[in-house]
Design a protein around this motif. Sequence first.
Motif, short mmCIF file in Angstrom:
data_model
loop_
_atom_site.label_atom_id
_atom_site.label_comp_id
_atom_site.label_asym_id
_atom_site.label_seq_id
_atom_site.Cartn_x
_atom_site.Cartn_y
_atom_site.Cartn_z
N ARG A 36 39.73 40.60 44.47
CA ARG A 36 38.63 41.54 44.62
C ARG A 36 38.59 42.07 46.05
N GLN A 37 38.03 43.26 46.18
CA GLN A 37 37.91 43.86 47.50
C GLN A 37 36.57 44.55 47.62
N ALA A 38 35.77 44.07 48.56
CA ALA A 38 34.48 44.68 48.85
C ALA A 38 34.66 45.72 49.95
N PRO A 39 33.78 46.68 50.04
CA PRO A 39 33.90 47.73 51.07
C PRO A 39 33.98 47.13 52.47
N GLY A 40 34.98 47.58 53.22
CA GLY A 40 35.13 47.13 54.59
C GLY A 40 35.73 45.74 54.75
N LYS A 41 36.16 45.15 53.64
CA LYS A 41 36.71 43.80 53.70
C LYS A 41 38.13 43.78 53.16
N GLU A 42 38.84 42.73 53.52
CA GLU A 42 40.18 42.53 53.00
C GLU A 42 40.10 42.15 51.52
N ARG A 43 41.17 42.47 50.80
CA ARG A 43 41.26 42.01 49.42
C ARG A 43 41.36 40.49 49.43
N GLU A 44 40.63 39.84 48.55
CA GLU A 44 40.65 38.38 48.51
C GLU A 44 40.97 37.86 47.12
N PHE A 45 41.54 36.69 47.12
CA PHE A 45 41.92 36.01 45.88
C PHE A 45 40.68 35.43 45.22
N VAL A 46 40.61 35.59 43.91
CA VAL A 46 39.49 35.04 43.14
C VAL A 46 39.92 33.81 42.35
N GLY A 47 41.02 33.93 41.64
CA GLY A 47 41.49 32.81 40.83
C GLY A 47 42.81 33.15 40.19
N GLY A 48 43.50 32.11 39.68
CA GLY A 48 44.78 32.30 39.05
C GLY A 48 44.92 31.46 37.80
N ILE A 49 45.85 31.85 36.95
CA ILE A 49 46.09 31.13 35.71
C ILE A 49 47.57 31.02 35.45
N SER A 52 51.17 29.91 30.88
CA SER A 52 50.87 29.37 29.55
C SER A 52 49.39 29.50 29.19
N GLY A 53 48.58 29.72 30.20
CA GLY A 53 47.14 29.75 29.96
C GLY A 53 46.51 28.38 30.00
N GLY A 54 47.30 27.35 30.22
CA GLY A 54 46.79 26.00 30.15
C GLY A 54 46.15 25.47 31.42
N ARG A 55 46.38 26.14 32.53
CA ARG A 55 45.83 25.69 33.80
C ARG A 55 45.32 26.87 34.60
N SER A 56 44.28 26.63 35.38
CA SER A 56 43.75 27.69 36.23
C SER A 56 43.16 27.08 37.50
N TYR A 57 42.94 27.91 38.49
CA TYR A 57 42.37 27.46 39.75
C TYR A 57 41.62 28.62 40.36
N TYR A 58 40.68 28.28 41.26
CA TYR A 58 39.75 29.29 41.73
C TYR A 58 39.46 29.16 43.23
N ALA A 59 39.07 30.27 43.80
CA ALA A 59 38.57 30.25 45.17
C ALA A 59 37.25 29.47 45.18
N ASP A 60 37.00 28.81 46.28
CA ASP A 60 35.78 28.00 46.38
C ASP A 60 34.52 28.83 46.12
N SER A 61 34.56 30.08 46.50
CA SER A 61 33.37 30.94 46.39
C SER A 61 32.97 31.22 44.95
N VAL A 62 33.89 31.03 44.00
CA VAL A 62 33.58 31.35 42.61
C VAL A 62 33.74 30.13 41.69
N LYS A 63 34.20 29.04 42.22
CA LYS A 63 34.46 27.85 41.41
C LYS A 63 33.18 27.40 40.70
N GLY A 64 33.32 27.14 39.42
CA GLY A 64 32.17 26.71 38.62
C GLY A 64 31.37 27.85 38.02
N ARG A 65 31.65 29.07 38.47
CA ARG A 65 30.93 30.24 37.95
C ARG A 65 31.86 31.19 37.19
N PHE A 66 33.10 31.27 37.62
CA PHE A 66 34.07 32.19 37.02
C PHE A 66 35.11 31.40 36.22
#
Length: 121
Positions: A36-49, A52-66
Amino acid sequence: QLQASGGGLVQAGGSLRLSCAASGHTFSSYNMGWFRQAPGKEREFVGGIHWSGGRSYYADSVKGRFTISRDNASSMLYLQMNSLKPEDAAVYYCGALKRYGSNVPLQADYWGQGTQVTVSS
């Protein structure tokens, strides 16, 4: 090609589900991520999968919500966003990852169509 959709305006605490349609490549072979990229900010990683779809991981800022999911049969990637906060507002993009566990996109110079998420407080 990658085309994200599903963004919109939501109140803080609300939910949205983003979709990303992939075409032109063997989608199921790629580990995928959301950025994601907010105005005036660098693009940042949110999460990956994992491909296989069997595993995923997230940035701390969205963990537990996304939550990221995928449907390889239809070449679709999803991002379920719950408990949205104003700081989640950004243009969201999907992209292949260099490797599972990384926050580095495979093609840093190519980003398909993003989708705007706006969160009102």
